[in-house]
Design an enzyme around this catalytic site. Structure first.
Site, PDB file in Angstrom:
ATOM      1  N   GLU A 116      42.186  43.002  14.576  1.00 51.39           N
ATOM      2  CA  GLU A 116      40.988  43.189  15.415  1.00 51.39           C
ATOM      3  C   GLU A 116      41.405  43.176  16.867  1.00 51.39           C
ATOM      4  O   GLU A 116      42.492  42.703  17.192  1.00 51.39           O
ATOM      5  CB  GLU A 116      40.026  42.000  15.226  1.00 51.39           C
ATOM      6  CG  GLU A 116      39.523  41.831  13.844  1.00 51.39           C
ATOM      7  CD  GLU A 116      38.798  40.489  13.673  1.00 51.39           C
ATOM      8  OE1 GLU A 116      38.494  39.820  14.687  1.00 51.39           O
ATOM      9  OE2 GLU A 116      38.557  40.133  12.518  1.00 51.39           O
ATOM     10  N   ASP A 120      38.580  39.490  25.773  1.00 49.80           N
ATOM     11  CA  ASP A 120      38.949  38.487  26.771  1.00 49.80           C
ATOM     12  C   ASP A 120      37.713  37.964  27.502  1.00 49.80           C
ATOM     13  O   ASP A 120      37.408  38.370  28.621  1.00 49.80           O
ATOM     14  CB  ASP A 120      39.945  39.110  27.760  1.00 49.80           C
ATOM     15  CG  ASP A 120      40.600  38.050  28.617  1.00 49.80           C
ATOM     16  OD1 ASP A 120      40.465  36.862  28.296  1.00 49.80           O
ATOM     17  OD2 ASP A 120      41.239  38.421  29.612  1.00 49.80           O
ATOM     18  N   TYR A 226      33.098  37.825  15.605  1.00 53.60           N
ATOM     19  CA  TYR A 226      34.258  38.151  14.776  1.00 53.60           C
ATOM     20  C   TYR A 226      34.664  37.061  13.792  1.00 53.60           C
ATOM     21  O   TYR A 226      35.706  37.144  13.176  1.00 53.60           O
ATOM     22  CB  TYR A 226      35.456  38.480  15.670  1.00 53.60           C
ATOM     23  CG  TYR A 226      35.660  37.502  16.817  1.00 53.60           C
ATOM     24  CD1 TYR A 226      35.980  36.177  16.565  1.00 53.60           C
ATOM     25  CD2 TYR A 226      35.513  37.911  18.139  1.00 53.60           C
ATOM     26  CE1 TYR A 226      36.144  35.278  17.594  1.00 53.60           C
ATOM     27  CE2 TYR A 226      35.680  37.018  19.182  1.00 53.60           C
ATOM     28  CZ  TYR A 226      35.998  35.700  18.899  1.00 53.60           C
ATOM     29  OH  TYR A 226      36.149  34.816  19.922  1.00 53.60           O
ATOM     30  N   LYS A 313      49.580  39.310  22.278  1.00 54.45           N
ATOM     31  CA  LYS A 313      49.100  39.618  23.625  1.00 54.45           C
ATOM     32  C   LYS A 313      49.714  40.925  24.112  1.00 54.45           C
ATOM     33  O   LYS A 313      50.943  41.089  24.017  1.00 54.45           O
ATOM     34  CB  LYS A 313      49.484  38.493  24.603  1.00 54.45           C
ATOM     35  CG  LYS A 313      48.883  37.139  24.278  1.00 54.45           C
ATOM     36  CD  LYS A 313      47.380  37.145  24.249  1.00 54.45           C
ATOM     37  CE  LYS A 313      46.645  36.636  25.412  1.00 54.45           C
ATOM     38  NZ  LYS A 313      46.812  35.527  26.145  1.00 54.45           N
ATOM     39  N   CYS A 409      56.572  36.288  65.577  1.00 53.57           N
ATOM     40  CA  CYS A 409      55.231  36.551  65.059  1.00 53.57           C
ATOM     41  C   CYS A 409      54.795  37.977  65.421  1.00 53.57           C
ATOM     42  O   CYS A 409      54.835  38.355  66.592  1.00 53.57           O
ATOM     43  CB  CYS A 409      54.241  35.531  65.645  1.00 53.57           C
ATOM     44  SG  CYS A 409      52.536  35.861  65.164  1.00 53.57           S
ATOM     45  N   CYS A 412      51.618  37.586  67.991  1.00 59.96           N
ATOM     46  CA  CYS A 412      51.661  37.024  69.343  1.00 59.96           C
ATOM     47  C   CYS A 412      53.080  36.924  69.894  1.00 59.96           C
ATOM     48  O   CYS A 412      53.267  36.556  71.049  1.00 59.96           O
ATOM     49  CB  CYS A 412      50.991  35.646  69.353  1.00 59.96           C
ATOM     50  SG  CYS A 412      51.979  34.405  68.501  1.00 59.96           S
ATOM     51  N   CYS A 427      53.929  30.733  62.218  1.00 62.03           N
ATOM     52  CA  CYS A 427      53.855  30.943  63.660  1.00 62.03           C
ATOM     53  C   CYS A 427      53.330  29.639  64.273  1.00 62.03           C
ATOM     54  O   CYS A 427      52.240  29.195  63.920  1.00 62.03           O
ATOM     55  CB  CYS A 427      52.910  32.091  63.985  1.00 62.03           C
ATOM     56  SG  CYS A 427      52.498  32.146  65.741  1.00 62.03           S
ATOM     57  N   CYS A 433      47.587  32.295  69.105  1.00 62.21           N
ATOM     58  CA  CYS A 433      47.866  33.424  68.206  1.00 62.21           C
ATOM     59  C   CYS A 433      46.535  33.918  67.616  1.00 62.21           C
ATOM     60  O   CYS A 433      45.841  33.168  66.924  1.00 62.21           O
ATOM     61  CB  CYS A 433      48.816  32.956  67.107  1.00 62.21           C
ATOM     62  SG  CYS A 433      49.236  34.252  65.948  1.00 62.21           S
TER      63      CYS A 433
END
Ligand code: IVH
Length: 672
Positions: A116, A120, A226, A313, A409, A412, A427, A433
């Site tokens: 079957e 899920d 089921y 699975k 960064c 900045c 950063c 920033c």
């Protein structure tokens, strides 16, 4: 040969502890929070490892280990908990033809197998008495479930009256939210700034928990059944019973095949691994069941799973594509995350163009660079991931040219830092920033924090770009005219935002503390801290030791809090917030200390109560000098035990000799 009962060493002992903790946490995130973080495959691998360790060291066995029980989704308020007539078990997983063959070898020869689809969603058990649907139980902890009948009644394919049924009839199956409904729901949640569901399973589970059945109806759940349970039923095979249920009008899938060989099983798998993409609901594998009920009965069950059935699975869907460029994203806390920009590919029904690369170590481990062909996968999580690179060893010039993370960064220009022991580059420029400033503002106004009506992430970003706000206290200095003159805004929306800001001054102190955005101080931790430190002033002067004495506060969080108050700029923000009228302490009634009757007592709350909610009991414990704890240990003074107390907690309490105190006894204790 391995010495089966060898002495356990400290490393193995630790490994067992860590695995148990990780698996419990994964179970909780999956079943209770509906926010899974671990893939099924990882979960199974960890569970196997734990089982192996426990088998090799029987002295380490513990009845509360996750190897002995299935995960639990109990704990919803507002639903009656009912004992299952037959335990609701899960299925052992397999991932290959070899594993299926191994299972078949353990079955009687010539056995018939029903294949079957594995839907899920979340399992449900429907009870019919004299042809009427009377209960609908979730799996719960496998022994008892929540009766969600009123929500199940909103699913039109589930009949509420069936002519011709035996007097007592129980049928089990899966509740699902179709893909289309799931996407629609997430679009809506995105607009409302609400967290998204990672997959339809979590959305279905979240939906079934709702107390508002009308909302459940609107969301449009569906169902496949089921498994018919019980004794003395008609039909000697599972297949016949399914057909019979379908004839009675139950929603039973047509995707069922009676197989006589592993080849036939593999054909079914190969067909559905492709065709399932056209189905309206999520499937994550197939289920194989021994057809004969008599054979099922003689095969029986292990502690957690039937021997007569097994799940296979499907492998996560994956695609090869080219990694064009690695870009870098700076988050609210300054963490810099590398992002893979890919040639677009179709994956599990959606177009994928970007995937997270997590951090520098991840990129190094997979040895991926711009221009490589890489595998992208989409598991149960919302964000696709890169799982590997095509091709083997690098050749020629490419070999030495290792990957290097950026040093500055991208937003900045500040030089990035990597804290010892952490995977992330960060950063450090948290005061200038832009994404960090914007992130802090967005967090402050968000729904779970100050929940300011009319001020969502986009508006806040716009105000920031226009220079109207830079730190969270600036929000309280906004003027009607600042807003009304902006494009797309008018007097009306300005009015709404200002009254939202005004209303936020009533937000209680624990949420304000969360809203401040101190690193690692999440919603629940903030509540716990605010119970102990009842005002910002108390918190400001708290020592590292006092902080770590609070449940959930470890040395790192304590350090972050201390650090926060050492920064002058934060103190300035706090002064301005207080002057604006934001709640910086618990309201009078919340502060009241009632007594010291519970001084030095560590108390665990379990079950459901008649007179107060669990949260109220938690508060009462603290107001009377006690301490709350989530798990039973030898340090627990007693358990405040309500109805339907968790069986694991009860067992643990019995084995440690921890007394149980009833709700009435507890209230009497306080009166005394
Ligand atoms: S039979 C005794 N059949 O998968 C076990 N389960 O991973 C009876 N599931 O808990 C379950 N599709 O929620 C069975 N066709 C199917 C299924 C199915 C989905 C779910 C079910 C079960 C879980 C185990």
């Amino acid at each position: 040969m391995m010495d089966l009962f060898s002495d356990i060493d400290a490393a193995e002992r630790d490994e067992i502890k860590v695995l148990r903790r990780e698996l419990e946490e994964a179970n909780r995130l999956y079943y209770v929070d509906n926010a899974p973080t671990m893939s099924d495959r990882d979960f199974d691998a960890k569970m196997h490892r734990l089982q192996d360790l426990e088998n090799a060291h029987p002295e380490m066995d513990d009845p509360s280990s996750p190897t002995h029980h299935v995960g639990s989704d109990l704990g919803r308020q507002g639903f009656e908990q009912v004992a299952h007539r037959y335990p609701m078990l899960s299925l052992a997983n397999s991932y290959s033809r070899e594993e299926i063959e191994e299972w078949v070898r353990r079955l009687p020869s010539g056995v018939e197998i029903v294949a079957e689809l594995k839907y899920d969603g979340l399992s449900i058990s429907l009870w019919y008495e004299h042809g009427s649907l009377v209960r609908a139980l979730t799996r719960g902890d496998g022994v008892r479930g929540d009766d969600v009948l009123r929500n199940i009644r909103t699913i039109s394919s589930i009949p509420t009256k069936v002519a011709g049924l035996p007097e007592h009839y129980e049928i089990r199956g899966e509740i699902l939210l179709p893909w289309e409904r799931f996407e629609q729901l997430n679009r809506q949640r995105e607009q409302n700034d609400e967290p998204l569901f990672a997959n339809p399973r979590n959305a279905a589970s979240g939906t079934l928990k709702l107390l508002d059945s009308e909302e459940v109806r609107r969301r449009g759940l569906t169902c496949y059944l089921y498994h018919i349970v019980g004794e003395n039923l008609q039909g000697t095979t599972h297949y016949e019973r399914l057909q019979q249920a379908r004839e009675w009008g139950f929603p039973v899938s047509d995707a069922v095949r009676l197989c006589h060989s592993v080849d036939e099983v593999m054909e079914f798998i190969a067909y559905w691994d492709v065709e399932r993409r056209t189905l309206p609901v999520a499937t994550d594998g197939i289920v194989l069941k021994v057809n004969s009920i008599a054979q099922q009965q003689s095969l029986g069950y292990t502690a957690k799973t039937p021997r007569w059935a097994i799940a296979y699975k499907f492998p996560a869907e994956k695609q090869l594509t080219t990694l064009r460029r690695i870009t870098y994203q700076v988050g609210r806390t300054g963490v810099v995350t590398p992002v893979a920009n890919l040639d677009a590919v179709q994956l599990s029904g959606t177009m994928v163009q970007r995937a997270t690369l997590h951090n520098e170590d991840f990129i190094r481990q997979l040895d991926i660079r711009e221009g490589d062909r890489v595998w992208v996968e989409k598991g149960g999580e919302i964000i696709p991931k890169i799982t590997g690179r095509e091709g083997g060893e690098r050749e020629g010039e490419n070999v030495d040219e290792g990957y290097s993370f950026i040093t500055h960064c991208p937003e900045c220009g500040a030089e990035l830092v990597r804290v010892e022991g952490e995977a992330a580059w960060r950063c450090p420029n948290d005061t200038a920033c832009p994404p960090q400033l914007k992130g802090r503002l967005e967090h402050f106004v968000s729904r779970k924090a100050m929940d300011i009506d009319g001020l969502g992430a986009e508006t806040i970003d716009l105000f920031f770009e226009k220079g109207l706000v830079r730190d969270i206290a600036d929000i309280y200095a906004l003027k009607r005219n600042d807003i009304a003159v902006l494009e797309g805004f008018g007097d009306k929306s300005a009015e709404r935002i200002l009254s939202g800001i005004e209303a936020s001054k009533q937000v209680p102190w624990p949420r304000v503390l969360f809203a401040l955005g101190i690193r690692m101080v999440g919603e629940t931790t903030a509540v716990k801290i605010a119970r102990r430190f009842r005002s910002i002033d108390e918190l400001q002067w708290a020592t590292h030791e006092q902080l770590t004495a609070v449940e959930d506060v470890g040395p790192q969080i304590a350090q972050n809090i201390v650090q926060y108050f050492l920064d002058e700029r934060n103190l300035d923000v706090l002064i301005r917030l207080r002057a604006a009228g934001v709640q910086m302490e618990n309201a009078e009634h919340e502060q009241e200390k009632m007594s010291d009757v519970l001084a030095d007592k560590t108390i665990v709350i379990s079950g459901t109560f008649q007179n107060h909610s669990r949260d109220e009991y938690k508060a009462l414990i603290e107001q009377n000098g006690g301490r709350n704890s989530g798990s039973v240990s030898s340090k627990t003074s007693f358990i405040l035990a309500g109805e339907n107390m968790g069986p694991e907690k009860r067992k643990k309490a019995e084995s440690l000799g921890v007394p149980l105190v009833s709700e009435d006894e507890f209230l009497n204790m306080l009166k005394a």
